[in-house]
Design a protein around this motif. Sequence first.
Motif, mmCIF file in Angstrom:
data_model
loop_
_atom_site.group_PDB
_atom_site.id
_atom_site.type_symbol
_atom_site.label_atom_id
_atom_site.label_comp_id
_atom_site.label_asym_id
_atom_site.label_seq_id
_atom_site.Cartn_x
_atom_site.Cartn_y
_atom_site.Cartn_z
ATOM 1 N N TYR A 12 26.610 88.585 58.150
ATOM 2 C CA TYR A 12 25.883 88.740 59.415
ATOM 3 C C TYR A 12 24.808 89.775 59.115
ATOM 4 O O TYR A 12 25.135 90.965 58.976
ATOM 5 C CB TYR A 12 26.800 89.261 60.523
ATOM 6 C CG TYR A 12 27.959 88.342 60.860
ATOM 7 C CD1 TYR A 12 27.760 87.149 61.550
ATOM 8 C CD2 TYR A 12 29.271 88.691 60.519
ATOM 9 C CE1 TYR A 12 28.823 86.317 61.877
ATOM 10 C CE2 TYR A 12 30.342 87.872 60.846
ATOM 11 C CZ TYR A 12 30.117 86.686 61.517
ATOM 12 O OH TYR A 12 31.156 85.874 61.840
ATOM 13 N N LEU A 69 25.536 92.680 56.645
ATOM 14 C CA LEU A 69 26.988 92.902 56.539
ATOM 15 C C LEU A 69 27.692 91.681 55.954
ATOM 16 O O LEU A 69 27.596 90.582 56.502
ATOM 17 C CB LEU A 69 27.569 93.189 57.930
ATOM 18 C CG LEU A 69 29.082 93.374 57.933
ATOM 19 C CD1 LEU A 69 29.432 94.840 57.852
ATOM 20 C CD2 LEU A 69 29.706 92.728 59.156
ATOM 21 N N GLU A 116 42.867 94.740 58.054
ATOM 22 C CA GLU A 116 42.718 95.620 59.213
ATOM 23 C C GLU A 116 41.670 95.025 60.160
ATOM 24 O O GLU A 116 41.039 94.027 59.839
ATOM 25 C CB GLU A 116 42.267 97.038 58.845
ATOM 26 C CG GLU A 116 42.140 97.356 57.414
ATOM 27 C CD GLU A 116 41.343 98.616 57.158
ATOM 28 O OE1 GLU A 116 41.715 99.681 57.662
ATOM 29 O OE2 GLU A 116 40.355 98.541 56.420
ATOM 30 N N GLY A 123 38.409 94.052 61.734
ATOM 31 C CA GLY A 123 37.074 93.919 61.150
ATOM 32 C C GLY A 123 37.072 93.500 59.688
ATOM 33 O O GLY A 123 36.025 93.482 59.045
ATOM 34 N N LYS A 142 38.994 88.276 59.159
ATOM 35 C CA LYS A 142 39.948 87.185 59.410
ATOM 36 C C LYS A 142 39.374 86.151 60.390
ATOM 37 O O LYS A 142 39.410 84.957 60.126
ATOM 38 C CB LYS A 142 41.267 87.756 59.962
ATOM 39 C CG LYS A 142 41.906 88.799 59.059
ATOM 40 C CD LYS A 142 43.158 89.380 59.653
ATOM 41 C CE LYS A 142 42.950 90.143 60.935
ATOM 42 N NZ LYS A 142 42.185 91.400 60.829
HETATM 43 P P1 ATP Z 1 40.184 91.889 64.073
HETATM 44 O O1 ATP Z 1 41.489 92.100 63.379
HETATM 45 O O2 ATP Z 1 39.709 93.120 64.771
HETATM 46 O O3 ATP Z 1 40.144 90.670 64.939
HETATM 47 P P2 ATP Z 1 38.777 90.467 61.941
HETATM 48 O O4 ATP Z 1 39.485 90.698 60.648
HETATM 49 O O5 ATP Z 1 39.047 89.198 62.646
HETATM 50 O O6 ATP Z 1 39.043 91.696 62.913
HETATM 51 P P3 ATP Z 1 35.961 89.668 62.020
HETATM 52 O O7 ATP Z 1 35.948 89.452 63.502
HETATM 53 O O8 ATP Z 1 35.915 88.466 61.148
HETATM 54 O O9 ATP Z 1 37.208 90.605 61.610
HETATM 55 O O10 ATP Z 1 34.724 90.619 61.663
HETATM 56 C C1 ATP Z 1 34.346 90.922 60.324
HETATM 57 C C2 ATP Z 1 33.105 91.793 60.376
HETATM 58 O O11 ATP Z 1 31.988 91.018 60.830
HETATM 59 C C3 ATP Z 1 33.203 92.972 61.333
HETATM 60 O O12 ATP Z 1 32.529 94.075 60.770
HETATM 61 C C4 ATP Z 1 32.487 92.486 62.593
HETATM 62 O O13 ATP Z 1 31.909 93.562 63.303
HETATM 63 C C5 ATP Z 1 31.420 91.585 62.002
HETATM 64 N N1 ATP Z 1 31.051 90.460 62.897
HETATM 65 C C6 ATP Z 1 31.892 89.513 63.373
HETATM 66 N N2 ATP Z 1 31.219 88.616 64.131
HETATM 67 C C7 ATP Z 1 29.917 89.010 64.123
HETATM 68 C C8 ATP Z 1 28.714 88.493 64.725
HETATM 69 N N3 ATP Z 1 28.723 87.380 65.456
HETATM 70 N N4 ATP Z 1 27.567 89.168 64.491
HETATM 71 C C9 ATP Z 1 27.539 90.282 63.735
HETATM 72 N N5 ATP Z 1 28.641 90.824 63.143
HETATM 73 C C10 ATP Z 1 29.807 90.195 63.335
#
Ligand code: ATP
Length: 298
Positions: A11, A14, A35, A37, A40
């Motif tokens: 993204y 990132l 953890e 972010g 997943k």
């Molecule tokens: P959680 O356990 O909190 O649900 P996760 O492991 O599912 O977290 P993701 O939601 O996949 O993590 O996010 C991974 C990274 O990508 C994070 O840093 C999040 O802020 C970022 N991110 C997720 N979706 C977007 C988006 N649409 N635009 C920008 N950044 C995003």
Amino acid sequence: MLKVEHISKSYGSLKAVDDLSFTVQDGEIFGLLGENGAGKTTTFRIIMGLLDADEGSVTLNGKKIDYSITDQIGFVTEERSLLLKMTVKEQLIFYGVLKGMSEEEVLKEMDHWLERFEIPDYKDRKIKELSKGNQQKIQFISAVLNHPKLLILDEPFTGLDPINVQLLKEAVWDLQKEGCSIIFSSHQMEHIELFCEKLVLLVHGKSILEGYVKDIKHDYAKKNILIQGDMKKSDLEKIDGVISVVKEPQDYQVKIKNDEVVPHVFEAIKKYKIRKFVVEEPTLNEIFIAKVGEANEK
Ligand code: ATP
């Protein structure tokens, strides 16, 4: 079989998923850990065909995931995809028909599942009037109504009491027996321990640990010894290879560097009256905390 090969997704600057690969065999329950972010949800969205990966590929039984096979994927996520104004029956027919089932088939499955989840009289209730736990059950039923080949369970036990957690667990095991590939994500490590044979642990979108849970535990050299006896904490702390000693009301929890330390601990305390001496595998929770901590320090 689900095959995820070298997927990456950014993204902006990132990197949310970074060169991730894993396979989930038919009838296997696979843990996707990390953890908040860690990446997943992004991975799930790519697998479900809701988001395109920048690189890499995902196939289910050899076919690339696109609209022609998304019907074969069921998912239960934390954000509930429920149609709140509908009744249970209307919602299940809506989702079932979308997945190519006849209304008759949906009603048959619905009766089976409502009975099994101990809410047989709920078909004409509006979703918005159900408790959180019962909404979760309806979401699960919507996901498995058509016996999917792949089931994604993202924190599926949120909001369920212990009796309903048990009902859902048994349902998941039955789907596993049918040959469904299951990906399971939870921050509750005891659920992962119970369900998953294999797992991958993500830190900043990258896999830092993967494989069979039993091998991961075996390879993680640190072990715990539980001791009940009359010694003092300092008797244990001074033994070479002992990392830490925690005194609990009934016993001592001794963390050791590896298996080779066990006889030294035993030797050092055998003069005391020992009521219990048990060498235990590390818990997944311990391994998760240690490995994520190490990776974040790098
Ligand atoms: P959680 O356990 O909190 O649900 P996760 O492991 O599912 O977290 P993701 O939601 O996949 O993590 O996010 C991974 C990274 O990508 C994070 O840093 C999040 O802020 C970022 N991110 C997720 N979706 C977007 C988006 N649409 N635009 C920008 N950044 C995003």
